[in-house]
Design a protein around this motif. Structure first.
Motif, PDB file in Angstrom:
ATOM      1  N   ILE A 144       8.577 -78.636  33.889  1.00 54.56           N
ATOM      2  CA  ILE A 144      10.007 -78.821  33.678  1.00 54.56           C
ATOM      3  C   ILE A 144      10.275 -80.030  32.773  1.00 54.56           C
ATOM      4  N   SER A 145       9.305 -80.940  32.695  1.00 53.43           N
ATOM      5  CA  SER A 145       9.457 -82.156  31.892  1.00 53.43           C
ATOM      6  C   SER A 145       8.874 -82.038  30.492  1.00 53.43           C
ATOM      7  N   ASP A 146       8.418 -80.854  30.114  1.00 53.26           N
ATOM      8  CA  ASP A 146       7.817 -80.664  28.790  1.00 53.26           C
ATOM      9  C   ASP A 146       8.886 -80.517  27.720  1.00 53.26           C
ATOM     10  N   ASP A 147       9.604 -81.600  27.500  1.00 53.75           N
ATOM     11  CA  ASP A 147      10.582 -81.622  26.423  1.00 53.75           C
ATOM     12  C   ASP A 147      10.619 -83.034  25.843  1.00 53.75           C
ATOM     13  N   ARG A 148      11.212 -83.147  24.700  1.00 50.58           N
ATOM     14  CA  ARG A 148      11.230 -84.423  23.979  1.00 50.58           C
ATOM     15  C   ARG A 148      11.867 -85.536  24.808  1.00 50.58           C
ATOM     16  N   ASP A 149      12.996 -85.239  25.474  1.00 50.21           N
ATOM     17  CA  ASP A 149      13.676 -86.255  26.279  1.00 50.21           C
ATOM     18  C   ASP A 149      12.810 -86.724  27.447  1.00 50.21           C
ATOM     19  N   GLY A 150      12.122 -85.778  28.103  1.00 57.60           N
ATOM     20  CA  GLY A 150      11.282 -86.132  29.241  1.00 57.60           C
ATOM     21  C   GLY A 150      10.130 -87.044  28.848  1.00 57.60           C
TER      22      GLY A 150
ATOM     23  N   TRP B 132      -3.233 -82.502  52.435  1.00 52.16           N
ATOM     24  CA  TRP B 132      -1.988 -82.744  51.711  1.00 52.16           C
ATOM     25  C   TRP B 132      -1.599 -81.514  50.917  1.00 52.16           C
ATOM     26  N   SER B 133      -0.323 -81.325  50.752  1.00 54.19           N
ATOM     27  CA  SER B 133       0.177 -80.318  49.808  1.00 54.19           C
ATOM     28  C   SER B 133       1.349 -80.943  49.076  1.00 54.19           C
ATOM     29  N   ARG B 134       1.624 -80.400  47.939  1.00 57.83           N
ATOM     30  CA  ARG B 134       2.701 -80.932  47.097  1.00 57.83           C
ATOM     31  C   ARG B 134       3.994 -80.196  47.442  1.00 57.83           C
ATOM     32  N   TRP B 135       5.035 -80.922  47.723  1.00 60.18           N
ATOM     33  CA  TRP B 135       6.345 -80.360  48.002  1.00 60.18           C
ATOM     34  C   TRP B 135       7.263 -80.807  46.866  1.00 60.18           C
ATOM     35  N   VAL B 136       7.986 -79.890  46.278  1.00 60.60           N
ATOM     36  CA  VAL B 136       8.831 -80.213  45.136  1.00 60.60           C
ATOM     37  C   VAL B 136      10.242 -79.678  45.328  1.00 60.60           C
ATOM     38  N   LYS B 137      11.159 -80.293  44.636  1.00 62.73           N
ATOM     39  CA  LYS B 137      12.537 -79.850  44.578  1.00 62.73           C
ATOM     40  C   LYS B 137      13.065 -80.190  43.192  1.00 62.73           C
ATOM     41  N   PRO B 138      13.444 -79.186  42.415  1.00 58.89           N
ATOM     42  CA  PRO B 138      14.060 -79.472  41.108  1.00 58.89           C
ATOM     43  C   PRO B 138      15.361 -80.238  41.318  1.00 58.89           C
ATOM     44  N   LEU B 139      15.605 -81.237  40.487  1.00 62.49           N
ATOM     45  CA  LEU B 139      16.804 -82.061  40.611  1.00 62.49           C
ATOM     46  C   LEU B 139      17.788 -81.700  39.508  1.00 62.49           C
ATOM     47  N   GLY B 140      19.043 -81.828  39.778  1.00 58.99           N
ATOM     48  CA  GLY B 140      20.081 -81.531  38.792  1.00 58.99           C
ATOM     49  C   GLY B 140      20.272 -80.037  38.634  1.00 58.99           C
ATOM     50  N   SER B 141      21.091 -79.669  37.664  1.00 58.94           N
ATOM     51  CA  SER B 141      21.306 -78.234  37.459  1.00 58.94           C
ATOM     52  C   SER B 141      20.985 -77.812  36.060  1.00 58.94           C
TER      53      SER B 141
END
Length: 163
Positions: free
Chosen positions: A52-58, A154-163
């Motif tokens: 989700i962060s693979d963009d220029r701003d990220g 351990w496991s990774r738990w994620v939640k996308p932020l914003g819309s």
């Protein structure tokens, strides 16, 4: 390149002009804002999956917050690999280890990981953790060879932020 008494090739380790580790003709350096477009294009070709962060701003935010965190490996002036080595003051996180398909099994990942680990130690880090895709068997071999192992508790738990 040198060989040991049994005839095995040894990679010569040295330092590049900016003090980062170099392996033969491989140069490791921190990315700059001028590298953003090349890195994003490289990830499309060399990385498994997208983020989700693979963009220029990220990536620009990453470099703004921690200018030394995105490590690039270059061979003959071409991008051979990347690794994000983020340190939040408490934990050392590794992301986006990607090696150009034509550069695999030539020491690129090992050199990037060595540079990241040296960075972490210099910052006071004590343990590195890596984000590794479950289905990427090739990556599992690379990470295992570098001394990393999964933690099954351990496991990774994620939640996308914003819309």
């Amino acid at each position: 390149m040198a060989t040991d008494p049994s005839g095995n090739v040894r990679r010569r380790r040295s330092r590049s002009d900016d003090g980062m580790p170099a392996v033969n003709d491989l140069r490791i350096r921190a990315a700059t804002p001028d590298d953003l477009d090349a890195v994003l294009a490289f990830w499309k070709r060399a990385a498994e999956g997208t983020s989700i962060s693979d963009d220029r701003d990220g990536v620009a935010r990453l470099l703004s917050r921690d200018p030394e965190s995105l490590l690039l490996a270059e061979r003959d002036g071409d991008l051979a690999g990347t690794l994000i080595a983020g340190f939040d003051g408490w934990r050392c996180h590794l992301y986006r280890l990607a090696v150009h398909p034509g550069q695999r099994r030539r020491g690129v990942a090992s050199a990037l990981l060595r540079a990241a680990e040296e960075r972490f130690v210099a910052l006071g880090g004590r343990r590195g953790d890596a984000m590794v895709l479950k289905e990427n068997a090739l990556a599992h071999h690379a990470w295992s060879a570098a001394g990393y192992a999964p933690q099954p508790q351990w496991s990774r738990w994620v939640k996308p932020l914003g819309s």
